[in-house]
Design an enzyme around this catalytic site. Structure first.
Site, mmCIF file in Angstrom:
data_model
loop_
_atom_site.group_PDB
_atom_site.id
_atom_site.type_symbol
_atom_site.label_atom_id
_atom_site.label_comp_id
_atom_site.label_asym_id
_atom_site.label_seq_id
_atom_site.Cartn_x
_atom_site.Cartn_y
_atom_site.Cartn_z
ATOM 1 N N GLY A 73 0.789 -1.220 0.000
ATOM 2 C CA GLY A 73 0.000 0.000 0.000
ATOM 3 C C GLY A 73 0.820 1.269 0.000
ATOM 4 N N TYR A 91 -9.508 -0.646 -2.775
ATOM 5 C CA TYR A 91 -10.498 -0.234 -1.778
ATOM 6 C C TYR A 91 -11.886 -0.359 -2.396
ATOM 7 C CZ TYR A 91 -6.488 1.789 0.653
ATOM 8 O OH TYR A 91 -5.281 1.955 1.277
ATOM 9 N N HIS A 120 -6.445 12.136 8.343
ATOM 10 C CA HIS A 120 -5.076 11.634 8.466
ATOM 11 C C HIS A 120 -4.210 12.231 7.371
ATOM 12 C CE1 HIS A 120 -6.647 9.067 5.268
ATOM 13 N NE2 HIS A 120 -5.403 8.754 4.941
ATOM 14 N N GLU A 179 -0.763 10.889 5.014
ATOM 15 C CA GLU A 179 -0.220 9.602 4.598
ATOM 16 C C GLU A 179 0.970 9.199 5.484
ATOM 17 O OE1 GLU A 179 -1.601 7.648 2.128
ATOM 18 O OE2 GLU A 179 -3.148 9.184 2.346
ATOM 19 N N HIS A 196 -6.538 14.758 5.027
ATOM 20 C CA HIS A 196 -7.722 14.514 4.218
ATOM 21 C C HIS A 196 -8.607 13.460 4.877
ATOM 22 C CE1 HIS A 196 -4.420 11.923 2.778
ATOM 23 N NE2 HIS A 196 -5.344 10.998 2.561
ATOM 24 N N SER A 242 -5.045 2.597 -5.023
ATOM 25 C CA SER A 242 -4.272 3.679 -4.427
ATOM 26 C C SER A 242 -2.875 3.202 -4.046
ATOM 27 C CB SER A 242 -4.999 4.204 -3.177
ATOM 28 O OG SER A 242 -4.263 5.237 -2.558
#
Length: 475
Positions: free
Chosen positions: A159, A166, A177, A179, A265, A277
């Protein structure tokens, strides 16, 4: 900002990221890209019947709170599902998208009903929906400097430098959060209903942190990087009340969302959909990575050593950085001079994780980042007791599993597994013994037993906190 590149502009991934930043796209923390028509990541289409995909452990999202401030517990389910089964669940009467006039109307319904009917989210599923021969903007193999983690350290981080899928349904969410290591992220919505994204401009990220720290003080005291637990939900109404600017954008099928370093975000899915992603990096990110907050209370958090990046791209600062004397400012916190974090080891070793998992029973499932451990099945109930450390304020949403000792409960316990199979425990009798001991140790006059079969003392000194998790009948 929204960009609509031509195919020629679109071909060079890193160059186009630099172009968007030259236009100031990173100042918003998020950007939407509508790719050119020539770019088709999956030529065969998205017929669910033809997509052989198994979701090993979807998560059930239990949300509590009120007045725009919520905590989300992600409970990892033990039962796997096929993509078709997940789609049928998402389109069922219980989980289907409500009728709405427009996106704003659906957004109001989301925040009004966020604590009702827990949604399932198939998050962090290893794999890709893109064609193997896709060379332009292939999320599974983006050519950025983050590849140094693999080439220099020989580490693949699921990931982070590989792709994750997802699959969402109505009301499945991702909490506020940034990244891991404050990296960039890219998200492509392959098919299905849209996603609504909220983003804080990086220059105002500290305002969001301050609001969250003051609101959820107990969480902050336990972990100063607890927003990386991906539990905190704050509504746009509350952000407005505290003068925190934010952006809102809706991502539809076939569109790409990019988030930038230190760009907080959050968001939610409008209904059944599928997205892909991963993370990536640029030279501009290195200063963010050197000063990124690290969660130290959870073993599944990603920690990447910055050694290879400083050595390759900041050789003039390398020696001072090794000595802990690389003084400077966080890119979004000007005026606050501090030394960059000293070198760390790469603590997210996939080989170690795999060896640990192989020592467990075959029925065990890997833990998703930001999720509680999977609930025990009925046949495991005699081997483990599950205790939640949640308080009424959801201090730490983690389900801890421990083995019961093979010796009597009154003796000292040990983590060493018994040599011979232990007899089944009578949990009721053990609880009675322990509660009696606590009851007798309470100061004051003897209390009155209020139940014919129980130990409830008639005193105001006793307090009980309960937490109810509502699961589907089949779970």
């Amino acid at each position: 900002m929204v960009f609509r590149p031509s195919y020629d502009e679109f071909v060079n991934f890193s160059a186009y990221i630099e172009y968007m930043e030259s236009r100031g796209a990173h100042k918003a923390g998020i950007v939407k890209i509508i790719p050119p028509r020539e770019w088709k990541p999956r030529k065969s289409g998205y017929d669910i019947e033809n997509i052989n995909m198994t979701i090993p452990a979807p998560i059930c999202q239990v949300v509590t709170g009120a007045h725009g401030l919520y905590q989300q517990i992600n409970i990892q389910q033990r039962r796997q599902m096929t993509l078709r089964q997940f789609m049928e669940k998402a389109n069922s009467e219980l989980h289907q998208t409500p009728r709405h006039i427009d996106y704003d109307d659906l957004e109001r319904k989301y925040w009004k009903n966020i604590t009702y009917i827990s949604a399932l989210y198939a998050a962090d599923v290893k794999g890709t929906l893109s064609d193997d021969d896709l060379d332009v903007w292939n999320i599974g193999r983006l050519d950025t400097i983050l590849n140094l983690v693999n080439t220099d350290y020989g580490i693949e981080i699921d990931g982070v430098n590989t792709a994750y899928l997802y699959f969402g349904m109505w009301k499945s969410s991702f909490a506020w959060h940034t990244e891991d290591m404050d990296l960039y992220s890219i998200n492509y919505l392959h098919f299905g209903m849209p996603k609504t994204w909220y983003a804080i401009p990086p220059a105002y990220g500290t305002r969001l942190e301050k609001l969250a720290n003051e609101t959820f003080k107990e969480n902050y005291q336990e972990c100063n990087a607890y927003l990386r637990h991906k539990m905190t939900m704050i509504s746009p109404k509350v952000l407005n009340q505290h003068n925190i600017p934010f952006n809102k954008i809706t991502q539809e099928a076939g569109e790409i969302i990019i988030t930038f370093p230190f760009g907080y975000h959050a968001g939610f899915n409008h209904g059944f959909n599928g997205a892909e992603s991963t993370n990536f990096a640029s030279k501009r990110w290195i200063e963010y990575g050197k000063r990124a907050s690290i969660c130290k209370c959870r073993s599944d958090m990603v920690k990447i050593s910055m050694e290879t990046f400083v050595r390759h791209f900041q050789p003039e600062r390398y020696e001072n950085w090794l000595k802990g004397k690389d003084y400077g400012c966080h890119p979004e916190k000007p005026g606050k001079i501090c030394a960059a974090s000293p070198p760390t080891l790469n603590e997210y070793q996939m080989e170690q994780l795999e060896s640990c998992q192989s020592s467990k029973t075959k029925s065990s499932l890997p833990q998703k980042r930001g999720c509680s451990l999977p609930m025990q099945s009925s046949e495991d109930d005699d081997k483990a007791s599950v205790s939640s450390s949640c308080s009424s304020r959801l201090k730490q949403a983690v389900v801890k599993i421990r083995k019961l000792p093979s010796i009597p409960a009154t003796a000292n316990t040990t983590d060493t597994p018994p040599a011979e199979p232990a007899e089944k425990y009578d949990f009721n009798s053990i609880a009675v013994v322990r509660i009696k001991r606590l009851w007798n140790d309470l100061p004051g006059e003897p209390g009155t037993n209020l139940l014919t079969n129980g130990i409830v003392k008639n005193t105001k000194r006793m307090r009980f906190q309960t937490k109810v998790l509502t699961l589907d009948d089949e779970d």
